[in-house]
Design a protein around this motif. Structure first.
Motif, PDB file in Angstrom:
ATOM      1  N   ALA A   1       0.834  -1.211   0.000  1.00 50.67           N
ATOM      2  CA  ALA A   1       0.000   0.000   0.000  1.00 50.67           C
ATOM      3  C   ALA A   1       0.867   1.259   0.000  1.00 50.67           C
ATOM      4  O   ALA A   1       0.532   2.256  -0.655  1.00 50.67           O
ATOM      5  CB  ALA A   1      -0.934   0.002   1.211  1.00 50.67           C
TER       6      ALA A   1
ATOM      7  N   GLU B   1       2.180   1.701  -3.486  1.00 53.63           N
ATOM      8  CA  GLU B   1       1.108   2.193  -4.365  1.00 53.63           C
ATOM      9  C   GLU B   1       0.913   3.702  -4.183  1.00 53.63           C
ATOM     10  O   GLU B   1       0.680   4.423  -5.139  1.00 53.63           O
ATOM     11  CB  GLU B   1      -0.186   1.445  -4.051  1.00 53.63           C
ATOM     12  CG  GLU B   1      -1.327   1.787  -4.979  1.00 53.63           C
ATOM     13  CD  GLU B   1      -2.567   0.954  -4.681  1.00 53.63           C
ATOM     14  OE1 GLU B   1      -3.678   1.522  -4.813  1.00 53.63           O
ATOM     15  OE2 GLU B   1      -2.445  -0.227  -4.320  1.00 53.63           O
ATOM     16  N   ARG B   2       1.033   4.178  -2.966  1.00 56.00           N
ATOM     17  CA  ARG B   2       0.891   5.615  -2.698  1.00 56.00           C
ATOM     18  C   ARG B   2       1.959   6.419  -3.439  1.00 56.00           C
ATOM     19  O   ARG B   2       1.685   7.494  -3.963  1.00 56.00           O
ATOM     20  CB  ARG B   2       1.001   5.881  -1.199  1.00 56.00           C
ATOM     21  CG  ARG B   2       0.980   7.368  -0.850  1.00 56.00           C
ATOM     22  CD  ARG B   2       1.300   7.593   0.630  1.00 56.00           C
ATOM     23  NE  ARG B   2       1.366   8.989   0.941  1.00 56.00           N
ATOM     24  CZ  ARG B   2       0.346   9.742   1.335  1.00 56.00           C
ATOM     25  NH1 ARG B   2      -0.846   9.216   1.463  1.00 56.00           N
ATOM     26  NH2 ARG B   2       0.516  11.022   1.611  1.00 56.00           N
TER      27      ARG B   2
ATOM     28  N   GLN C   1       3.818   5.359  -6.119  1.00 52.77           N
ATOM     29  CA  GLN C   1       3.982   4.984  -7.523  1.00 52.77           C
ATOM     30  C   GLN C   1       3.838   6.146  -8.511  1.00 52.77           C
ATOM     31  O   GLN C   1       4.658   6.277  -9.424  1.00 52.77           O
ATOM     32  CB  GLN C   1       2.993   3.868  -7.888  1.00 52.77           C
ATOM     33  CG  GLN C   1       3.032   3.455  -9.350  1.00 52.77           C
ATOM     34  CD  GLN C   1       4.393   2.917  -9.771  1.00 52.77           C
ATOM     35  OE1 GLN C   1       4.933   2.037  -9.136  1.00 52.77           O
ATOM     36  NE2 GLN C   1       4.947   3.475 -10.828  1.00 52.77           N
TER      37      GLN C   1
END
Length: 136
Positions: free
Chosen positions: A64, A67-68, A70
């Motif tokens: 997670a 993903e933040r 990316q």
């Protein structure tokens, strides 16, 4: 800052312990990943079960967190600029835990940014890993 004042502040700073030096080496490796545009290298310092607290909420897990971040990793670099950490304070919580308060700085991007981060790191079999990150 005047050179003599800067030298006095530097001389007054306590020396880092061996564990604290290891933590800073791991932090520098993470920043190098950011600066090279390598997301996997940047987030390698996070434990798989890390918790990340930011102004807009709480994330759980390295995936997670990756993903933040990316969207900033594009074209072999990082669109937000070059990352560096400046340690402000360390606190040893045990033989395998360090609390690090640091200033993060981004330079050379669309705008200069800086803020503070409080990191709880644990020494794990793979090395020092962030288990809790509160950044602002």
């Amino acid at each position: 800052m005047r050179p003599l004042i800067a030298l006095a502040l530097l001389a007054a700073a306590p020396a880092l312990s061996g564990a604290q030096k290891e933590v800073m080496t791991a932090m520098e490796a993470s920043a190098a990943g950011w600066n090279a545009g390598d997301l996997a290298r940047f987030v390698a310092i996070y434990a798989d079960d890390a918790t990340f607290v930011a102004k807009d909420g709480v994330l759980r897990g390295k995936a997670a967190i990756a993903e933040r971040y990316q969207p900033s990793f594009t074209g072999g670099g990082n669109s937000r600029g070059r990352l560096a950490f400046e340690p402000v304070a360390f606190r040893t919580l045990g033989p395998a835990q360090q609390l690090l308060i640091a200033r993060w700085k981004l330079t050379g991007g669309s705008r200069e940014e800086s803020g503070m981060t409080t990191l709880l790191l644990e020494r794990r079999p793979a090395g020092w890993r962030i288990v809790a990150d509160h950044s602002s």
